[in-house]
Design an enzyme around this catalytic site. Structure first.
Site, mmCIF file in Angstrom:
data_model
loop_
_atom_site.group_PDB
_atom_site.id
_atom_site.type_symbol
_atom_site.label_atom_id
_atom_site.label_comp_id
_atom_site.label_asym_id
_atom_site.label_seq_id
_atom_site.Cartn_x
_atom_site.Cartn_y
_atom_site.Cartn_z
ATOM 1 N N TYR A 188 0.853 -1.192 0.000
ATOM 2 C CA TYR A 188 0.000 0.000 0.000
ATOM 3 C C TYR A 188 0.888 1.242 0.000
ATOM 4 O O TYR A 188 2.021 1.224 0.497
ATOM 5 C CB TYR A 188 -0.952 0.016 1.200
ATOM 6 C CG TYR A 188 -0.302 -0.223 2.542
ATOM 7 C CD1 TYR A 188 0.265 0.815 3.270
ATOM 8 C CD2 TYR A 188 -0.267 -1.502 3.090
ATOM 9 C CE1 TYR A 188 0.852 0.597 4.497
ATOM 10 C CE2 TYR A 188 0.317 -1.739 4.325
ATOM 11 C CZ TYR A 188 0.868 -0.675 5.025
ATOM 12 O OH TYR A 188 1.461 -0.906 6.252
ATOM 13 N N ASP A 236 0.958 -3.794 22.298
ATOM 14 C CA ASP A 236 1.481 -5.149 22.133
ATOM 15 C C ASP A 236 1.877 -5.789 23.461
ATOM 16 O O ASP A 236 1.862 -7.015 23.586
ATOM 17 C CB ASP A 236 2.695 -5.132 21.201
ATOM 18 C CG ASP A 236 2.297 -5.116 19.739
ATOM 19 O OD1 ASP A 236 1.088 -5.192 19.445
ATOM 20 O OD2 ASP A 236 3.200 -5.034 18.878
#
Length: 314
Positions: A113, A199
């Protein structure tokens, strides 16, 4: 946007609002839980440093020290069997210059992308992820640079009229290799005046691109409750009550490949290829898969419009 640019913009905003408060080169070693404060002890190049605070937030990633202190027997991250190679390349803009491509299946995949608009020469910088299932045991090192040639060879036949995948990989400034790993959901994030975020709390596969996104939602929710609760402990409990079940469900969905499940379905139902995706996966099934994941990730427009604001009214 390139993540490095985003981080520098955030750092500039923090410095403007709070002053010179960011400290580098500190490695957390221990935490002392107190009734009225928490003390974090760090190792630095200048010797040990202790910092007392109202709240300690462990936002230190998949190898979180704070998480390890709370769960010392957890062990290493869980490997999916897939290895990822990531990089950025300046290549001719593909399709409309604003499109993300995902191609492949559960064994091999390519994602790309754009990170900026096409230049006057028709080229633009794209971020890509090349993925392949492989044997062996992983080493979760996010900074291992590798030779692009073997990866180019794996994708040598992946050329389209509008995108040359092997050329995109070969043009990378640098390619980093790491295993696709995550961690099992935890039964508890917050202990006294400490909690986990991002995370450190819920490392998950990048299916659906939710690593950074969920950390932002965590931070927004945590800030909201810290601003309005009667005590730090109440704020952390309210934050965890909202975010831990949501991220546990999302983690489970990413293990089922999340929104990328449509590629697996296409491969299963039409192994020899197809002319129209709707002949293989009906439009309403495609829409349902996307909508279910958006709801789990907290991005569905209806859910966003219906929920209460996280803006603190002072």
């Amino acid at each position: 946007m390139h993540r490095g640019r985003l981080q520098l913009e955030l750092l500039a905003a923090v410095t403007e609002r709070l002053g010179d408060v960011v400290r580098l080169g500190h490695r957390l070693e221990s935490v002392d839980d107190g009734t009225d404060a928490v003390t974090a002890r760090f190792a630095t190049g200048r010797g040990p440093v202790g910092v007392e605070a109202d709240v300690l937030v462990g936002a230190d990633g998949i190898h979180s020290t704070l998480r390890a202190l709370r769960y010392p027997d957890e062990g290493a991250p869980v490997w999916s069997g897939l290895t990822l190679w990531r990089g950025t390349s300046v290549v001719p803009a593909f399709l409309d210059g604003r499109t993300m491509i995902m191609a492949g299946d559960g064994e091999q995949k390519f994602v790309a992308y754009p990170l900026d608009a096409p230049g006057a020469d028709g080229r633009q910088r794209v971020n890509f992820i090349a993925e392949r299932r492989r044997e062996g045991s992983p080493d979760a090192d996010w900074n291992r640079a590798v030779d692009p040639a073997p990866i180019v060879a794996l994708f040598r036949e992946w050329t389209y009229d509008w995108l040359d995948v092997p050329a995109t990989i070969a043009a990378a400034d640098e390619i980093l290799e790491y295993p696709m790993v995550d961690r099992d959901a935890l039964p508890q994030w917050s202990f006294g005046r400490t909690t986990l975020l991002g995370d450190a709390a819920h490392a998950m596969y990048p299916n659906g691109s939710n690593g950074g996104s969920q950390a932002i939602l965590d931070a927004r929710t945590l800030a909201f409750h810290l601003a309005g609760a009667d005590s730090p402990e109440q704020a952390l409990a309210a934050y965890e009550e909202v975010r831990r079940p949501a991220t546990a469900r999302l983690l489970d969905m990413t293990r089922q490949t999340g929104p990328e499940r449509v590629m697996l379905l296409a491969r299963e139902r039409a192994p020899e290829g197809f002319a129209d995706i709707h002949d293989v996966i009906p439009a309403d099934e495609l829409a349902a898969i996307a909508a279910d994941y958006k709801r789990a990730a907290g991005f569905h427009p209806d859910a966003l419009n219906e929920r209460s604001s996280l803006t603190v009214r002072r």
